[in-house]
Design an enzyme around this catalytic site. Structure first.
Site, PDB file in Angstrom:
ATOM      1  N   CYS A  94      20.022  -9.063  52.919  1.00  0.00           N
ATOM      2  CA  CYS A  94      18.711  -9.847  51.434  1.00  0.00           C
ATOM      3  C   CYS A  94      19.925 -10.461  51.036  1.00  0.00           C
ATOM      4  O   CYS A  94      20.528 -10.195  50.658  1.00  0.00           O
ATOM      5  CB  CYS A  94      18.145  -8.566  50.676  1.00  0.00           C
ATOM      6  SG  CYS A  94      17.213  -9.714  49.359  1.00  0.00           S
ATOM      7  N   TRP A 100      10.717  -1.862  51.763  1.00  0.00           N
ATOM      8  CA  TRP A 100      12.112  -0.831  51.896  1.00  0.00           C
ATOM      9  C   TRP A 100      12.179   0.122  51.694  1.00  0.00           C
ATOM     10  O   TRP A 100      11.383   0.763  50.555  1.00  0.00           O
ATOM     11  CB  TRP A 100      12.638  -1.563  50.781  1.00  0.00           C
ATOM     12  CG  TRP A 100      13.100  -3.228  51.051  1.00  0.00           C
ATOM     13  CD1 TRP A 100      11.946  -4.533  50.464  1.00  0.00           C
ATOM     14  CD2 TRP A 100      14.011  -4.337  51.079  1.00  0.00           C
ATOM     15  NE1 TRP A 100      12.793  -6.007  50.662  1.00  0.00           N
ATOM     16  CE2 TRP A 100      13.533  -5.149  51.251  1.00  0.00           C
ATOM     17  CE3 TRP A 100      15.029  -3.429  52.468  1.00  0.00           C
ATOM     18  CZ2 TRP A 100      14.357  -5.655  52.056  1.00  0.00           C
ATOM     19  CZ3 TRP A 100      16.063  -4.175  52.857  1.00  0.00           C
ATOM     20  CH2 TRP A 100      15.826  -5.405  52.506  1.00  0.00           C
ATOM     21  N   ARG A 140       4.926  -7.729  44.888  1.00  0.00           N
ATOM     22  CA  ARG A 140       5.550  -7.357  45.534  1.00  0.00           C
ATOM     23  C   ARG A 140       6.717  -6.400  45.111  1.00  0.00           C
ATOM     24  O   ARG A 140       7.321  -7.259  44.403  1.00  0.00           O
ATOM     25  CB  ARG A 140       6.512  -8.637  46.592  1.00  0.00           C
ATOM     26  CG  ARG A 140       4.897  -9.737  46.960  1.00  0.00           C
ATOM     27  CD  ARG A 140       5.793 -11.267  47.206  1.00  0.00           C
ATOM     28  NE  ARG A 140       6.664 -11.327  48.222  1.00  0.00           N
ATOM     29  CZ  ARG A 140       7.708 -11.947  47.430  1.00  0.00           C
ATOM     30  NH1 ARG A 140       8.056 -11.995  46.364  1.00  0.00           N
ATOM     31  NH2 ARG A 140       8.849 -11.947  48.935  1.00  0.00           N
ATOM     32  N   THR A 144      10.919  -6.063  46.025  1.00  0.00           N
ATOM     33  CA  THR A 144      11.328  -6.913  46.437  1.00  0.00           C
ATOM     34  C   THR A 144      12.045  -6.384  45.398  1.00  0.00           C
ATOM     35  O   THR A 144      12.622  -5.532  45.070  1.00  0.00           O
ATOM     36  CB  THR A 144      11.417  -8.348  46.081  1.00  0.00           C
ATOM     37  OG1 THR A 144      10.938  -8.487  45.006  1.00  0.00           O
ATOM     38  CG2 THR A 144      10.184  -9.160  46.739  1.00  0.00           C
ATOM     39  N   VAL A 145      14.180  -6.753  46.640  1.00  0.00           N
ATOM     40  CA  VAL A 145      15.329  -6.199  46.321  1.00  0.00           C
ATOM     41  C   VAL A 145      15.890  -7.790  45.636  1.00  0.00           C
ATOM     42  O   VAL A 145      15.242  -8.390  45.722  1.00  0.00           O
ATOM     43  CB  VAL A 145      15.618  -6.203  47.274  1.00  0.00           C
ATOM     44  CG1 VAL A 145      15.271  -4.299  47.547  1.00  0.00           C
ATOM     45  CG2 VAL A 145      15.776  -6.563  48.354  1.00  0.00           C
ATOM     46  N   GLU A 186      15.021 -10.786  39.262  1.00  0.00           N
ATOM     47  CA  GLU A 186      15.278 -11.328  40.201  1.00  0.00           C
ATOM     48  C   GLU A 186      16.273 -11.977  39.755  1.00  0.00           C
ATOM     49  O   GLU A 186      17.390 -11.883  38.657  1.00  0.00           O
ATOM     50  CB  GLU A 186      14.411 -11.959  38.821  1.00  0.00           C
ATOM     51  CG  GLU A 186      14.433 -14.262  38.955  1.00  0.00           C
ATOM     52  CD  GLU A 186      14.237 -14.880  40.015  1.00  0.00           C
ATOM     53  OE1 GLU A 186      15.484 -15.112  41.007  1.00  0.00           O
ATOM     54  OE2 GLU A 186      13.223 -14.356  40.512  1.00  0.00           O
ATOM     55  N   SER A 187      17.088 -12.088  40.783  1.00  0.00           N
ATOM     56  CA  SER A 187      18.313 -12.615  40.931  1.00  0.00           C
ATOM     57  C   SER A 187      18.759 -13.198  40.619  1.00  0.00           C
ATOM     58  O   SER A 187      20.467 -13.205  40.075  1.00  0.00           O
ATOM     59  CB  SER A 187      18.952 -12.411  42.681  1.00  0.00           C
ATOM     60  OG  SER A 187      18.180 -13.924  43.164  1.00  0.00           O
ATOM     61  N   TYR A 215      13.943 -20.377  54.011  1.00  0.00           N
ATOM     62  CA  TYR A 215      12.960 -19.778  54.980  1.00  0.00           C
ATOM     63  C   TYR A 215      11.377 -21.127  54.815  1.00  0.00           C
ATOM     64  O   TYR A 215      10.887 -20.206  55.265  1.00  0.00           O
ATOM     65  CB  TYR A 215      12.705 -18.897  53.166  1.00  0.00           C
ATOM     66  CG  TYR A 215      13.597 -17.680  53.591  1.00  0.00           C
ATOM     67  CD1 TYR A 215      12.846 -16.767  53.754  1.00  0.00           C
ATOM     68  CD2 TYR A 215      14.540 -18.280  53.212  1.00  0.00           C
ATOM     69  CE1 TYR A 215      13.819 -15.245  53.612  1.00  0.00           C
ATOM     70  CE2 TYR A 215      15.733 -16.864  52.904  1.00  0.00           C
ATOM     71  CZ  TYR A 215      14.711 -15.118  53.644  1.00  0.00           C
ATOM     72  OH  TYR A 215      16.128 -14.344  53.071  1.00  0.00           O
TER      73      TYR A 215
END
Length: 311
Positions: free
Chosen positions: A52, A85, A111, A113-114, A129-130, A177
């Site tokens: 990711c 995941w 969701r 997510t990573v 949130e990255s 994306y």
């Protein structure tokens, strides 16, 4: 049938453009009084998937800052049949990331997510949130970092960094994306044009600047890097971003090599996981699940000469 599958994989608007859902956990590590999540070594854990790009950002900043001893990492892998995941080893009686999310917020329906920044003390998710996690890693744990003097988000460059972040997020990070998940020709054409317009602009910018904001490496470079690393391997073919490869750009190609060769960064780049995650798990885009044979990325170790670039 394809549209039904795509609607579950990638929600779109009425024009067929992919719309990325927002992250739900948005708290911060901070030494401010009364903040629940105080800076501490060993208290926090990152859950990441190696394929990711959003999770990869956090590993890059963790490495650049020298926070390996302060923040643990747990690797998760995509389940090919469940679309979730999965943890490599059970943790907290959990085998999947959705189970971790349920501990943080029972009844959570969003969701899963990573990346996930997890607080072991309160047993909850601080942030998923990255873009916000890497800001925290840059500044809030310096007393535990091996490279505390490195500032990837200096005050005098924040406005410029955010300008690049905004442009690159929409056209490049999420833009690939939007190309790959477009559900109409019109949507694809629009996104593809925007993607390569900005890549061309960045390539021109790098003609006289080593990094996006001049001579200093910043979070804007980190955010771009993880997309560029995956571009020729995945996005060029699987996501139909095939006007040009990054290696075909004189400046962008050398810039990618420059970032890849920073100490410790190559070790955060897992080519096999990238290929498996994308080609093996995006069924609507690759129904056969065939993983392409290895591309040769040894060129990333060739001299880049970017240290000679002066504005």
């Amino acid at each position: 049938m394809w549209q039904i599958m795509m609607s579950k994989l990638a929600p779109s608007n009425s024009s067929g453009e992919y719309i990325r859902p927002s992250s739900q956990f948005r708290n911060s590590i901070s030494s401010l009084e009364n903040n629940l999540y105080q800076p501490e070594s060993g208290r926090y854990r990152l859950y990441v998937g190696l394929g990711c790009p959003w999770a990869h950002r956090t590993l890059v900043v963790r490495t650049l800052k020298g926070l390996e001893d302060a923040i643990e990492v747990s690797i998760v892998y995509p389940s090919p049949d469940q679309g979730i995941w999965v943890l490599s080893h059970p943790e907290q009686n959990c085998r999947t990331l959705p189970e971790i999310y349920q501990i943080a917020q029972p009844g959570y329906q969003g969701r899963c997510t990573v990346p996930v920044l997890w607080d072991k003390q309160t047993k909850t998710i601080v942030n998923n949130e990255s873009a916000e996690i890497i800001v925290m890693l840059n500044s809030q744990l310096n007393e535990f970092a091996n490279n505390p003097q490195l500032n990837l988000y200096p005050e005098e460059l924040k406005a410029e960094i955010e300008q690049w972040n905004e442009k690159i997020y929409h056209a490049v990070n999420n833009g690939v994306y939007r190309c790959g998940f477009a559900q109409t020709q019109e949507a694809y054409n629009k996104c593809c044009d925007q993607l390569f317009t900005v890549l061309d602009e960045i390539n021109q910018r790098l003609e006289n600047n080593r990094y996006l904001c001049g001579e200093k490496l910043t979070l804007a470079d980190v955010r771009l890097f993880t997309t560029l690393f995956r571009f020729d391997v995945v996005y060029y073919s699987l996501f139909k971003c095939n006007r040009r490869r990054i290696v075909d750009y004189k400046n962008l190609g050398a810039y990618l090599r420059d970032l890849y060769q920073l100490p410790g960064i190559a070790q955060t780049c897992d080519l096999e996981s990238v290929k498996q995650d994308y080609y093996g798990n995006l069924f609507p885009l690759n129904p056969g699940g065939i993983i392409p044979s290895d591309p040769d990325i040894s060129y990333l170790l060739e001299p880049h000469d970017r240290e000679k670039v002066k504005g």
